[in-house]
Design a protein around this motif. Structure first.
Motif, PDB file in Angstrom:
ATOM      1  N   HIS A  85      -3.544  -2.242 -12.064  1.00  0.00           N
ATOM      2  CA  HIS A  85      -2.518  -2.459 -11.037  1.00  0.00           C
ATOM      3  C   HIS A  85      -2.981  -1.939  -9.678  1.00  0.00           C
ATOM      4  O   HIS A  85      -2.220  -1.951  -8.735  1.00  0.00           O
ATOM      5  CB  HIS A  85      -1.216  -1.748 -11.420  1.00  0.00           C
ATOM      6  CG  HIS A  85      -0.464  -2.437 -12.488  1.00  0.00           C
ATOM      7  ND1 HIS A  85       0.832  -2.109 -12.792  1.00  0.00           N
ATOM      8  CD2 HIS A  85      -0.798  -3.429 -13.339  1.00  0.00           C
ATOM      9  CE1 HIS A  85       1.250  -2.870 -13.775  1.00  0.00           C
ATOM     10  NE2 HIS A  85       0.272  -3.678 -14.129  1.00  0.00           N
ATOM     11  N   ARG A  86      -4.211  -1.475  -9.590  1.00  0.00           N
ATOM     12  CA  ARG A  86      -4.734  -0.881  -8.358  1.00  0.00           C
ATOM     13  C   ARG A  86      -5.775  -1.803  -7.722  1.00  0.00           C
ATOM     14  O   ARG A  86      -6.636  -2.343  -8.390  1.00  0.00           O
ATOM     15  CB  ARG A  86      -5.371   0.477  -8.654  1.00  0.00           C
ATOM     16  CG  ARG A  86      -5.953   1.135  -7.424  1.00  0.00           C
ATOM     17  CD  ARG A  86      -6.531   2.508  -7.696  1.00  0.00           C
ATOM     18  NE  ARG A  86      -5.451   3.427  -8.019  1.00  0.00           N
ATOM     19  CZ  ARG A  86      -5.397   4.158  -9.131  1.00  0.00           C
ATOM     20  NH1 ARG A  86      -6.344   4.097 -10.024  1.00  0.00           N
ATOM     21  NH2 ARG A  86      -4.380   4.963  -9.333  1.00  0.00           N
ATOM     22  N   THR A 106      -2.685   7.634  -6.488  1.00  0.00           N
ATOM     23  CA  THR A 106      -1.475   7.497  -7.297  1.00  0.00           C
ATOM     24  C   THR A 106      -1.834   7.299  -8.767  1.00  0.00           C
ATOM     25  O   THR A 106      -2.980   7.035  -9.112  1.00  0.00           O
ATOM     26  CB  THR A 106      -0.641   6.301  -6.815  1.00  0.00           C
ATOM     27  OG1 THR A 106      -1.428   5.121  -6.948  1.00  0.00           O
ATOM     28  CG2 THR A 106      -0.202   6.486  -5.373  1.00  0.00           C
ATOM     29  N   SER A 107      -0.828   7.413  -9.602  1.00  0.00           N
ATOM     30  CA  SER A 107      -1.058   7.322 -11.043  1.00  0.00           C
ATOM     31  C   SER A 107      -0.731   5.941 -11.603  1.00  0.00           C
ATOM     32  O   SER A 107      -0.207   5.830 -12.694  1.00  0.00           O
ATOM     33  CB  SER A 107      -0.233   8.393 -11.761  1.00  0.00           C
ATOM     34  OG  SER A 107       1.150   8.175 -11.512  1.00  0.00           O
ATOM     35  N   LEU A 134       1.135  -4.794  -7.566  1.00  0.00           N
ATOM     36  CA  LEU A 134      -0.215  -4.276  -7.424  1.00  0.00           C
ATOM     37  C   LEU A 134      -0.230  -3.389  -6.186  1.00  0.00           C
ATOM     38  O   LEU A 134       0.376  -3.732  -5.167  1.00  0.00           O
ATOM     39  CB  LEU A 134      -1.233  -5.415  -7.260  1.00  0.00           C
ATOM     40  CG  LEU A 134      -1.370  -6.367  -8.447  1.00  0.00           C
ATOM     41  CD1 LEU A 134      -2.324  -7.505  -8.090  1.00  0.00           C
ATOM     42  CD2 LEU A 134      -1.858  -5.638  -9.681  1.00  0.00           C
ATOM     43  N   LEU A 135      -0.888  -2.260  -6.306  1.00  0.00           N
ATOM     44  CA  LEU A 135      -0.917  -1.290  -5.214  1.00  0.00           C
ATOM     45  C   LEU A 135      -2.306  -1.214  -4.605  1.00  0.00           C
ATOM     46  O   LEU A 135      -3.299  -1.049  -5.318  1.00  0.00           O
ATOM     47  CB  LEU A 135      -0.505   0.092  -5.728  1.00  0.00           C
ATOM     48  CG  LEU A 135      -0.402   1.185  -4.685  1.00  0.00           C
ATOM     49  CD1 LEU A 135       0.771   0.922  -3.739  1.00  0.00           C
ATOM     50  CD2 LEU A 135      -0.248   2.549  -5.342  1.00  0.00           C
ATOM     51  N   ILE A 136      -2.378  -1.329  -3.296  1.00  0.00           N
ATOM     52  CA  ILE A 136      -3.635  -1.129  -2.582  1.00  0.00           C
ATOM     53  C   ILE A 136      -3.794   0.385  -2.412  1.00  0.00           C
ATOM     54  O   ILE A 136      -3.055   1.020  -1.660  1.00  0.00           O
ATOM     55  CB  ILE A 136      -3.630  -1.857  -1.224  1.00  0.00           C
ATOM     56  CG1 ILE A 136      -3.418  -3.355  -1.440  1.00  0.00           C
ATOM     57  CG2 ILE A 136      -4.925  -1.584  -0.468  1.00  0.00           C
ATOM     58  CD1 ILE A 136      -3.098  -4.132  -0.184  1.00  0.00           C
ATOM     59  N   ASP A 164       0.795  -1.226   0.000  1.00  0.00           N
ATOM     60  CA  ASP A 164       0.000   0.000   0.000  1.00  0.00           C
ATOM     61  C   ASP A 164       0.828   1.277   0.000  1.00  0.00           C
ATOM     62  O   ASP A 164       0.300   2.368   0.170  1.00  0.00           O
ATOM     63  CB  ASP A 164      -0.968   0.005   1.182  1.00  0.00           C
ATOM     64  CG  ASP A 164      -0.263  -0.017   2.527  1.00  0.00           C
ATOM     65  OD1 ASP A 164       0.979  -0.090   2.569  1.00  0.00           O
ATOM     66  OD2 ASP A 164      -0.967   0.036   3.543  1.00  0.00           O
ATOM     67  N   SER A 165       2.118   1.155  -0.242  1.00  0.00           N
ATOM     68  CA  SER A 165       2.983   2.331  -0.314  1.00  0.00           C
ATOM     69  C   SER A 165       3.494   2.471  -1.750  1.00  0.00           C
ATOM     70  O   SER A 165       4.146   1.563  -2.275  1.00  0.00           O
ATOM     71  CB  SER A 165       4.165   2.175   0.642  1.00  0.00           C
ATOM     72  OG  SER A 165       5.121   3.184   0.403  1.00  0.00           O
ATOM     73  N   TYR A 166       3.183   3.596  -2.373  1.00  0.00           N
ATOM     74  CA  TYR A 166       3.525   3.790  -3.788  1.00  0.00           C
ATOM     75  C   TYR A 166       5.016   3.569  -4.064  1.00  0.00           C
ATOM     76  O   TYR A 166       5.389   2.760  -4.903  1.00  0.00           O
ATOM     77  CB  TYR A 166       3.073   5.179  -4.242  1.00  0.00           C
ATOM     78  CG  TYR A 166       3.430   5.483  -5.677  1.00  0.00           C
ATOM     79  CD1 TYR A 166       2.774   4.827  -6.713  1.00  0.00           C
ATOM     80  CD2 TYR A 166       4.407   6.420  -5.981  1.00  0.00           C
ATOM     81  CE1 TYR A 166       3.102   5.095  -8.037  1.00  0.00           C
ATOM     82  CE2 TYR A 166       4.730   6.694  -7.290  1.00  0.00           C
ATOM     83  CZ  TYR A 166       4.083   6.037  -8.320  1.00  0.00           C
ATOM     84  OH  TYR A 166       4.408   6.313  -9.623  1.00  0.00           O
ATOM     85  N   GLU A 167       5.874   4.282  -3.381  1.00  0.00           N
ATOM     86  CA  GLU A 167       7.317   4.166  -3.639  1.00  0.00           C
ATOM     87  C   GLU A 167       7.867   2.805  -3.221  1.00  0.00           C
ATOM     88  O   GLU A 167       8.577   2.150  -3.980  1.00  0.00           O
ATOM     89  CB  GLU A 167       8.096   5.273  -2.914  1.00  0.00           C
ATOM     90  CG  GLU A 167       7.963   6.636  -3.536  1.00  0.00           C
ATOM     91  CD  GLU A 167       8.586   6.757  -4.909  1.00  0.00           C
ATOM     92  OE1 GLU A 167       9.616   6.103  -5.184  1.00  0.00           O
ATOM     93  OE2 GLU A 167       8.030   7.512  -5.727  1.00  0.00           O
TER      94      GLU A 167
END
Length: 98
Positions: free
Chosen positions: A70-71, A64-65, A56-58, A39-42
């Motif tokens: 991927h979200r 985020t972009s 994959l980002l929570i 869950d952290s973009y970087e």
């Protein structure tokens, strides 16, 4: 768990490449065979992708972009997210989205 990698042991924190390398080494896998979910973009998206991993980002608020496929809104969306990203997975291998 097959491996536990702590930044205190590696001497680096995400998104430094050493932390991901340590995990890959402990698991004896290559980056292209790994999916990183967090869950952290970087730390959980940019860093792993820079290493050649899929990620994959929570990000339920869409702050985020990252591409929509991927979200995830929640970790419980993981099966659905993998189905979108890996269309050759049969519906029988993943539980239906609820």
């Amino acid at each position: 768990m097959d491996a536990v990698v702590l930044s205190v042991d590696v001497g680096r924190r995400k998104p430094h490449t050493d932390i991901y390398q340590a995990a890959l080494h402990q698991l004896a896998v290559s980056a292209q065979d790994v999916w990183f979910i967090g869950d952290s973009y970087e730390a959980d998206y940019v860093g792993p992708r820079r290493m050649g991993m899929e990620a994959l980002l929570i990000d339920p608020q869409g702050k985020t972009s990252v591409p929509l496929h991927h979200r995830l809104d929640t970790v419980f969306d993981l099966p659905h997210g993998l189905r979108l990203t890996l269309p050759d997975l049969s519906a029988a291998t993943l539980p239906p989205r609820t």
